[in-house]
Design an enzyme around this catalytic site. Structure first.
Site, PDB file in Angstrom:
ATOM      1  N   ALA A  83       0.745  -0.940  -0.164  1.00  0.00           N
ATOM      2  CA  ALA A  83       0.078   0.121  -0.093  1.00  0.00           C
ATOM      3  C   ALA A  83       0.990   1.001  -0.074  1.00  0.00           C
ATOM      4  O   ALA A  83       2.071   1.241   0.386  1.00  0.00           O
ATOM      5  CB  ALA A  83      -0.896  -0.060   1.213  1.00  0.00           C
ATOM      6  N   GLY A 122       0.524  -5.179   0.540  1.00  0.00           N
ATOM      7  CA  GLY A 122      -0.723  -5.038  -0.295  1.00  0.00           C
ATOM      8  C   GLY A 122      -0.574  -5.608  -1.668  1.00  0.00           C
ATOM      9  O   GLY A 122      -1.304  -6.448  -2.225  1.00  0.00           O
ATOM     10  N   GLU A 125      -0.826  -9.176  -1.063  1.00  0.00           N
ATOM     11  CA  GLU A 125      -2.427  -9.678  -1.039  1.00  0.00           C
ATOM     12  C   GLU A 125      -3.212  -9.515  -2.270  1.00  0.00           C
ATOM     13  O   GLU A 125      -4.056 -10.251  -2.613  1.00  0.00           O
ATOM     14  CB  GLU A 125      -3.015  -8.240  -0.086  1.00  0.00           C
ATOM     15  CG  GLU A 125      -2.763  -8.673   1.377  1.00  0.00           C
ATOM     16  CD  GLU A 125      -2.941  -7.452   2.348  1.00  0.00           C
ATOM     17  OE1 GLU A 125      -2.728  -6.226   2.024  1.00  0.00           O
ATOM     18  OE2 GLU A 125      -3.511  -7.820   3.603  1.00  0.00           O
ATOM     19  N   GLU A 145       4.372  -5.393   6.806  1.00  0.00           N
ATOM     20  CA  GLU A 145       3.697  -4.419   7.582  1.00  0.00           C
ATOM     21  C   GLU A 145       3.907  -4.176   8.996  1.00  0.00           C
ATOM     22  O   GLU A 145       3.784  -3.242   9.740  1.00  0.00           O
ATOM     23  CB  GLU A 145       1.934  -4.795   7.614  1.00  0.00           C
ATOM     24  CG  GLU A 145       1.304  -4.499   6.347  1.00  0.00           C
ATOM     25  CD  GLU A 145       1.416  -5.567   5.086  1.00  0.00           C
ATOM     26  OE1 GLU A 145       2.490  -6.521   5.337  1.00  0.00           O
ATOM     27  OE2 GLU A 145       0.722  -5.793   4.109  1.00  0.00           O
TER      28      GLU A 145
HETATM   29  C1  3H9 Z   1       0.442  -2.352   3.311  1.00  0.00           C
HETATM   30  O1  3H9 Z   1       0.660  -2.902   2.373  1.00  0.00           O
HETATM   31  C2  3H9 Z   1      -0.672  -2.419   4.021  1.00  0.00           C
HETATM   32  C3  3H9 Z   1      -1.706  -3.516   3.315  1.00  0.00           C
HETATM   33  O2  3H9 Z   1      -1.723  -4.678   3.916  1.00  0.00           O
HETATM   34  C4  3H9 Z   1      -3.181  -2.991   3.807  1.00  0.00           C
HETATM   35  C5  3H9 Z   1      -3.689  -1.632   3.443  1.00  0.00           C
HETATM   36  C6  3H9 Z   1      -5.129  -1.337   3.677  1.00  0.00           C
HETATM   37  N1  3H9 Z   1       4.648   3.482   0.096  1.00  0.00           N
HETATM   38  O3  3H9 Z   1      13.489   1.717  -0.178  1.00  0.00           O
HETATM   39  P1  3H9 Z   1      13.616   2.592  -0.985  1.00  0.00           P
HETATM   40  C7  3H9 Z   1       9.422   4.989  -1.452  1.00  0.00           C
HETATM   41  S1  3H9 Z   1       1.761  -1.261   4.065  1.00  0.00           S
HETATM   42  C8  3H9 Z   1       4.985   4.559  -0.498  1.00  0.00           C
HETATM   43  O4  3H9 Z   1      14.606   3.338  -1.235  1.00  0.00           O
HETATM   44  P2  3H9 Z   1      14.683   0.008  -2.257  1.00  0.00           P
HETATM   45  C9  3H9 Z   1      10.585   4.995  -0.422  1.00  0.00           C
HETATM   46  O5  3H9 Z   1      10.075   6.051   0.891  1.00  0.00           O
HETATM   47  C10 3H9 Z   1       3.099  -1.367   2.849  1.00  0.00           C
HETATM   48  N2  3H9 Z   1       6.519   5.013  -0.780  1.00  0.00           N
HETATM   49  O6  3H9 Z   1      13.984   1.391  -2.454  1.00  0.00           O
HETATM   50  C11 3H9 Z   1      11.409   5.705  -1.482  1.00  0.00           C
HETATM   51  O7  3H9 Z   1      11.034   6.984  -1.515  1.00  0.00           O
HETATM   52  P3  3H9 Z   1      12.059   8.346  -1.615  1.00  0.00           P
HETATM   53  C12 3H9 Z   1       3.753  -2.636   2.973  1.00  0.00           C
HETATM   54  C13 3H9 Z   1       7.213   3.928  -0.641  1.00  0.00           C
HETATM   55  O8  3H9 Z   1      14.736  -0.450  -3.637  1.00  0.00           O
HETATM   56  C14 3H9 Z   1      11.208   4.885  -2.681  1.00  0.00           C
HETATM   57  O9  3H9 Z   1      10.012   4.286  -2.747  1.00  0.00           O
HETATM   58  N3  3H9 Z   1       4.952  -2.722   2.345  1.00  0.00           N
HETATM   59  C15 3H9 Z   1       6.733   2.405  -0.416  1.00  0.00           C
HETATM   60  O10 3H9 Z   1      16.006   0.297  -1.653  1.00  0.00           O
HETATM   61  C16 3H9 Z   1      12.279   4.026  -2.861  1.00  0.00           C
HETATM   62  O11 3H9 Z   1      12.262   3.194  -1.637  1.00  0.00           O
HETATM   63  C17 3H9 Z   1       6.138  -2.160   2.624  1.00  0.00           C
HETATM   64  O12 3H9 Z   1       6.227  -1.764   3.839  1.00  0.00           O
HETATM   65  C18 3H9 Z   1       5.486   2.277   0.011  1.00  0.00           C
HETATM   66  N4  3H9 Z   1       4.963   1.048   0.248  1.00  0.00           N
HETATM   67  O13 3H9 Z   1      13.583  -0.889  -1.783  1.00  0.00           O
HETATM   68  C19 3H9 Z   1       7.382  -2.075   1.666  1.00  0.00           C
HETATM   69  N5  3H9 Z   1       7.923   1.502  -0.517  1.00  0.00           N
HETATM   70  O14 3H9 Z   1      12.985   8.365  -2.685  1.00  0.00           O
HETATM   71  C20 3H9 Z   1       8.255  -0.776   2.044  1.00  0.00           C
HETATM   72  C21 3H9 Z   1       8.938   2.384  -0.802  1.00  0.00           C
HETATM   73  O15 3H9 Z   1      11.444   9.579  -1.860  1.00  0.00           O
HETATM   74  N6  3H9 Z   1       9.100  -0.583   1.060  1.00  0.00           N
HETATM   75  N7  3H9 Z   1       8.531   3.758  -0.964  1.00  0.00           N
HETATM   76  O16 3H9 Z   1      12.917   8.126  -0.330  1.00  0.00           O
HETATM   77  C22 3H9 Z   1      10.166  -1.328   1.038  1.00  0.00           C
HETATM   78  O17 3H9 Z   1      10.602  -2.020   2.012  1.00  0.00           O
HETATM   79  C23 3H9 Z   1      11.380  -1.043   0.096  1.00  0.00           C
HETATM   80  O18 3H9 Z   1      11.158   0.248  -0.585  1.00  0.00           O
HETATM   81  C24 3H9 Z   1      11.523  -1.825  -1.152  1.00  0.00           C
HETATM   82  C25 3H9 Z   1      12.295  -1.248  -2.165  1.00  0.00           C
HETATM   83  C26 3H9 Z   1      12.361  -3.327  -0.402  1.00  0.00           C
HETATM   84  C27 3H9 Z   1      10.230  -2.140  -1.768  1.00  0.00           C
END
Ligand code: 3H9
Length: 714
Positions: A83, A122, A125, A145
């Site tokens: 999400a 998400g 999901e 999450e």
């Molecule tokens: C969820 O899914 C809830 C659901 O179950 C239910 C809902 C109802 N959203 O980390 P990076 C941005 S909760 C918005 O440097 P990498 C990040 O801030 C979510 N922005 O890249 C950064 O921005 P900036 C569950 C996001 O390649 C840019 O993207 N998912 C999100 O080293 C690059 O990110 C997670 O918790 C996001 N979800 O790593 C996954 N994710 O350049 C969270 C990233 O402005 N994300 N950004 O600083 C990660 O773990 C890592 O970003 C990922 C890539 C492994 C995907």
């Protein structure tokens, strides 16, 4: 004719999706397969436009008589990684993710999730609502999450267990770990691993399953396997999370919610999941953990006089050397080796070299071609200057010379070389291979390219690099100073080491300061104190009451004199089950040493409340944090918070000292600091920071601190 019609539909499909600028999903039809390509860089987060695009796309494919199956795929680097966290806390816009998922599951045509990159939260999901899941070998799946203080809120807790069984679902959801695709296939999450071009493989797969019955592919109709062992699985999982994630709310709620998947009918389980998701989302822990997520990313956007992450160019680092094979030096060498970098390890003592399994050397001349050297010798300025002057003569002119000093001003070291622009601090935290903070320190002459190089190196070796301007103690140790000193003063005045440790551990620190002292060695702090005294041109005696204008507590010295160095001697502030033991117990001799110290100094023991213990340690360190911001040692509160989270294991669910201060209210923190400034007059660290005073008096919210920080330096 058919070709023309399909061509028109493809055009129409693209027109439909692109005509709505709110949608971030490209719709196309390829043969008999509708392709929904999520296009929301960088990580294809499921923001409103993506949710809308997916739902509209699936409905459109259902209506299209020429479409017989559907592929959901991510454009660019990944399948949706979750999400959109930036939307949390804002009014939610329909369709919700669960609604999108339900539309996918209800599709009369099979939907295939084609996964690459990181299919998380998400995103997973959405994949679990799809009827089939295929993935490339390098992909990973997971429910992270929990790291944001949440649980999967769009069916993940109710649906994963129906595929994998309870133990795997409980473990994946409560740990947030990323699962490699081969393992995910073993768990039953992935149907097929495909190689080569994912789009081609997805189209082929989607054609191969056309016309197959769908009901047995819908997870909502499945039952959780082995549900009769529910109690056994739940208590094992609960015991594990309570031990591993002490103080965190989300992991416990994750287990409770997954448990419900085996106890409640599907719809009821989904409702419970939604309610608990919202409950967690409104909690202080989730706010703090989500703040920490963005803070960790923000610290890579560093700025220093004359350069920044945008303009500076990192130099290539293909070979490295570490000077000194002590605990820190060998730990640093392991970090570099683990990232695939060749390492010379230079040591004076032949015996030390022989036991290590990498390029040991006794000769500086071996380092002539390395790109980067990290010095990790004993914390002594003369010794470090000597090492740097030797390195300067031997290493090639482009080589970067780093020091692992924990306190000494970089400028005092860099002047021993003819290349001060290439001298920089790279301060690792003990144990170096485990703690993720890398405090990079620039001196007045360090160049932005040198900084860019060590910031990049930090990421290469899986650390979280934070940039700091040189000063005594830099950021982390400077703030840790009052925090630690106050813990000793509190014992002097009447608290016991175990009372203080308990307050710290109840707050969420993994270990209180006295257990930490025993772990790192009382002899080490004894030696560091003497170095500090030497730098101040004085010596420490039994009578020393002040050092550098600050009150001095000699309690640590009394333990040192009794040979109580901590775990390494089997006794320190605590008694251990053996030399090198890990289980601390209270020791009567500790109390005797403390009592005789108090008597010698005429201190009358008083009762100290847990609240006072907490405030004196944590608020003094917050005050120092504001001074660090005020002086421009770092630029943002995020840099401070991330340093504490990754350098001292400060609980992420509190966000870091500065974020925590904002949550309890700066006015309150400021008032208490003023109170301790009056009652503890000899401690310089209680002089209230001007910046804190200004922010507190004007009731400035955290989001607006940045403006005041920059103005405070003008
Ligand atoms: C969820 O899914 C809830 C659901 O179950 C239910 C809902 C109802 N959203 O980390 P990076 C941005 S909760 C918005 O440097 P990498 C990040 O801030 C979510 N922005 O890249 C950064 O921005 P900036 C569950 C996001 O390649 C840019 O993207 N998912 C999100 O080293 C690059 O990110 C997670 O918790 C996001 N979800 O790593 C996954 N994710 O350049 C969270 C990233 O402005 N994300 N950004 O600083 C990660 O773990 C890592 O970003 C990922 C890539 C492994 C995907």
């Amino acid at each position: 004719m058919l070709k023309v019609q399909r061509g028109f539909q493809r055009y129409l499909g693209r027109f439909l999706s692109s005509s709505n600028s709110n949608m971030s999903v490209d719709y196309s039809v390829q043969g008999s397969v509708a392709v929904l390509e999520v296009n929301n860089p960088p990580v294809n987060a499921l923001s409103h436009g993506v949710r809308l695009g997916l739902k509209t796309g699936v409905e459109q494919a259902s209506r299209d008589r020429n479409v017989r199956s559907v592929v959901i795929i991510g454009k660019g680097q990944t399948f949706p990684a979750g999400a959109d966290i930036r939307e949390f806390g804002k009014p939610s816009k329909e369709p919700w993710l669960t609604e999108v998922g339900m539309a996918i599951e209800a599709s009369p045509k099979p939907v295939v999730a084609a996964i690459h990159g990181t299919c998380l939260g998400g995103g997973l999901e959405i994949a679990l609502f799809s009827h089939y899941r295929i993935a490339v070998p390098s992909a990973r799946v997971g429910f992270p999450e929990v790291a944001l203080g949440l649980l999967p809120g769009a069916g993940g807790t109710q649906r994963l267990s129906r595929l994998t069984g309870l133990p795997v679902a409980m473990d994946m959801i409560s740990s947030g770990r990323h699962v490699p695709i081969k393992k995910a296939k073993e768990y039953g999450i992935i149907d097929e691993i495909v190689t080569g071009d994912l789009m081609k493989a997805a189209l082929k797969f989607a054609q191969s399953i056309q016309g197959r019955p769908l009901k047995d592919r819908c997870l909502m109709f499945k039952v959780v396997p082995n549900a009769d062992k529910l109690e056994e699985f739940t208590s094992a999982a609960m015991a594990q999370v309570k031990k591993k994630y002490k103080g965190y709310e989300a992991p416990v709620v994750c287990i409770q919610t997954v448990r419900a998947s085996a106890e409640l009918p599907y719809e009821e389980g989904m409702k419970l999941e939604r309610d608990l998701f919202l409950q967690l989302q409104g909690s202080g822990q989730a706010r703090a953990q989500q703040y920490a997520f963005f803070a960790e990313r923000a610290v890579s956007r560093w700025v220093m006089p004359g350069g920044s992450y945008k303009t500076a160019k990192p130099l290539p680092v293909r070979s490295t050397a570490v000077i000194g094979a002590g605990t820190m030096g060998s730990g640093i060498a392991v970090c570099l080796l683990s990232a695939g970098l060749p390492v010379y390890l230079l040591e004076q003592n032949e015996k030390v070299c022989m036991i290590l399994n990498f390029k040991p050397t006794l000769n500086y001349s071996d380092l002539k071609d390395v790109d980067l050297v990290i010095e990790a010798v004993f914390e002594n300025l003369d010794l470090k200057r000597d090492v740097f002057s030797k390195l300067d003569k031997i290493c090639k002119p482009s080589a970067i010379l780093c020091t692992n000093t924990s306190t000494i001003d970089i400028n005092r070291i860099s002047t021993a070389t003819s290349r001060p622009d290439k001298v920089v601090g790279t301060h690792f935290f003990a144990p170096a291979y485990h703690m993720r903070l890398l405090e990079n320190i620039y001196g007045t002459q360090t160049s932005p390219d040198t900084v860019a190089t060590v910031m990049k190196l930090g990421k290469t070796i899986n650390k979280v690099p934070v940039l700091v301007k040189s000063c005594h103690g830099f950021l982390a140790n400077r703030m840790n100073g009052p925090f630690n000193t106050e813990s000793l003063f509190l014992v002097e005045e009447g608290a016991s080491p175990q009372e203080i440790d308990q307050v710290n551990e109840d707050f969420g620190m993994p270990m209180g300061p006295f257990k930490v002292r025993d772990l790192s060695g009382i002899d080490i702090s004894w030696r560091i104190n003497r170095e500090v005294a030497k730098a101040l041109g004085t010596t420490i005696t039994k009578e020393t009451k002040f050092l550098g204008g600050n009150r001095y507590c000699g309690l640590n010295d009394d333990f040192f004199e009794k040979g109580r160095y901590g775990r390494k001697t089997g006794k320190g502030w605590y008694l251990y089950e053996k030399v090198g033991g890990k289980i601390p117990t209270v020791d009567s001799e500790t109390e005797e040493i403390i009592n005789s110290y108090r008597q010698r100094r005429g201190i009358i023991k008083r009762k100290i409340t847990p609240q006072e213990i907490f405030e004196r340690q944590f608020y003094s360190c917050i005050n120092e944090g504001f001074r660090i911001l005020e002086e421009g040692i770092c630029n943002t509160p995020e840099e401070i918070d991330i340093s504490w989270i990754y350098g001292f294991s400060y609980p992420k669910f509190r966000g870091g000292p500065m974020f925590y201060a904002s949550q309890i209210g700066l006015k309150r923190v400021y008032d208490r600091i003023c109170h301790y400034h009056e009652t503890c007059p000899y401690s310089i660290h209680w002089v209230p920071s001007r910046l804190l005073k200004k922010l507190a008096e004007n009731d400035v919210p955290f989001s607006q601190w940045a403006n005041h920080i920059s103005k405070s330096r003008m």
